[in-house]
Scaffold this active site. Structure first.
Site, PDB file in Angstrom:
ATOM      1  CD  GLU A  42      66.355  56.149 -17.848  1.00  0.00           C
ATOM      2  OE1 GLU A  42      66.175  56.729 -16.750  1.00  0.00           O
ATOM      3  OE2 GLU A  42      65.619  56.455 -18.683  1.00  0.00           O
ATOM      4  CG  HIS A  60      61.343  57.706 -20.791  1.00  0.00           C
ATOM      5  ND1 HIS A  60      61.742  57.822 -21.995  1.00  0.00           N
ATOM      6  CD2 HIS A  60      62.187  57.802 -19.823  1.00  0.00           C
ATOM      7  CE1 HIS A  60      63.292  57.967 -21.757  1.00  0.00           C
ATOM      8  NE2 HIS A  60      63.306  57.888 -20.419  1.00  0.00           N
ATOM      9  CG  ASP A 106      61.818  59.845 -16.253  1.00  0.00           C
ATOM     10  OD1 ASP A 106      62.930  59.413 -15.308  1.00  0.00           O
ATOM     11  OD2 ASP A 106      62.141  60.505 -17.087  1.00  0.00           O
ATOM     12  CG  LEU A 131      61.012  68.188 -21.027  1.00  0.00           C
ATOM     13  CD1 LEU A 131      59.761  67.331 -21.851  1.00  0.00           C
ATOM     14  CD2 LEU A 131      60.346  68.471 -19.807  1.00  0.00           C
TER      15      LEU A 131
HETATM   16 ZN   LIG Z   1      65.227  58.176 -19.230  1.00  0.00          ZN
END
Ligand SMILES: [Zn+2]
Length: 388
Positions: free
Chosen positions: A137, A224, A282, A314
């Site tokens: 990622e 996501h 996640d 977040l």
């Molecule tokens: Zn992410």
């Protein structure tokens, strides 16, 4: 050959079977069906589950950064063992260790270490979660939609740089989150698809057209969904509009009730149906560990009241797939069978591993989760071995 017959009020293959029998032999499933259909061998150990208990396939997570106080980028065998043990205890019997955006050399070092660890894990079945491949990622993401990924380490992709990562991964790179609007993203996507790596649209400010072009090149996954994406509006539907409208794309979803409002999850479900959603965690190193302050890559993450934040933004979660399944039933009101499918079979199909993982059928790995009526994890088997 050690055979075990599990007698369960309900078995979700993920299709439900009432009064089911699941027969395992060593690390594989031998048979599954109703009590009338399956003959229990006389030498088999019999495990009778309590009323209301159920068996599901082991959960799979395509997006996990760590657990048990350890991060998958720590490049230590002990740390990875701790992650794998913690995840297994929580019902996630296989996963894709996911790296975060960091200095190129740090990512490469982590990927190289993970590749070696994965090769070894394949050969030594243990009562731990089975790491199946690497998910990178970053660093090829949008600065604007980076979430907590450090802007300083986000870079424009080039084929040469990507190939260095791929080489370090020695065939173990399976997913890479990429923002399709980046200048050389189309070349990168073509290269990935040609070499068996799944590009996933994410951390992206893509317009609808840019996302559409990525899908035309073969992208089938979105990282996501809703989080770290260009927002949807009726005159600028963007990447979210593309994912909602296109049945060929599976959407990763963090169903913790915080990252995405349950009403938005309902909308996603109406568009994608039971087959189009893949539950992910996640999860950060704080998964299965006490609340408090954690170091994740170069970031300080506060975990409070079940929510992870970095300077108020977040940042990942302490979710598990088992909990996400429960949330999909309890917050969103989905049939349990469909929620289980989103944490097992859909993920396996997306990753092309459904012969072995994500469903209970003869020949598949004996990755099992035993849940009680409240959907709490009571016992887990990872490739036939009971997880302590
Ligand atoms: Zn992410």
């Amino acid at each position: 050959m050690a055979q075990t017959a599990f007698l369960a009020p309900t078995i979700y293959t993920p299709r439900p079977i009432s009064n089911g029998v699941l027969l395992t032999e060593d690390d594989r499933i031998r048979a599954v069906g109703t009590r009338d259909e399956i003959e229990i061998p006389t030498n088999a150990r019999v495990v009778q589950l309590e009323d209301g208990f159920m068996i599901t396939p082991g959960f799979i997570d395509t997006h996990n950064h760590g657990a048990g106080g350890h991060d998958v980028m720590e490049t230590s065998r002990e740390s990875l063992d701790a992650v794998c043990r913690t995840l297994a205890r929580l019902g996630t019997t296989s996963y894709y260790p996911t790296t975060l955006t960091a200095p190129t050399l740090d990512i490469r070092r982590a990927v190289e270490f993970l590749a070696g660890y994965l090769e070894e894990a394949e050969k030594r079945p243990a009562a731990m979660s089975h790491p199946l491949g690497i998910h990178m990622e970053g660093p090829y993401i949008s600065v604007k939609r980076r979430g907590v990924h450090p802007a300083a380490h986000i870079v424009e992709p080039t084929l040469a740089a990507y190939r260095q990562f791929a080489e370090a991964a020695r065939g173990k790179l399976r997913i890479m989150t990429v923002a399709p609007e980046l200048k050389h993203a189309p070349d990168l996507i073509r290269e990935m698809i040609g070499t068996g790596v799944q590009p996933s649209m994410g951390h992206t400010d893509s317009t609808f057209e840019q996302a559409e072009q990525a899908v035309e090149l073969g992208v089938r996954q979105a990282t996501h969904m809703f989080n770290a994406m260009r927002p949807f509006t009726h005159r600028d539907p963007g990447v979210i509009g593309k994912v909602l409208n296109d049945p060929t794309i599976k959407a990763e979803l963090i169903a913790d009730g915080v990252h995405v409002d349950p009403q938005a999850i309902q909308l996603l479900y109406r568009c994608k149906g039971a087959d189009g959603i893949v539950l992910i965690s996640d999860g950060l190193s704080a998964v299965g560990a006490p609340e408090g302050t954690y170091r994740v890559g170069g970031l300080t993450i506060e975990v409070k009241d079940g929510v992870c934040r970095h300077n108020g933004t977040l940042a990942g979660s302490i979710l598990t797939i088992a909990r996400a399944v429960r949330n999909m039933r309890d917050f969103v009101g989905l049939p349990l069978e469909e929620a289980i499918q989103m944490g097992t079979l859909n993920t396996a199909q997306l990753m092309g591993i459904s012969e072995r993982k994500g469903c209970l059928k003869p020949g598949a790995d004996a990755d099992l989760v035993i849940l009680d009526q409240q959907l709490s994890v009571r016992q887990v088997y990872a490739r036939g071995l009971p997880v302590e």
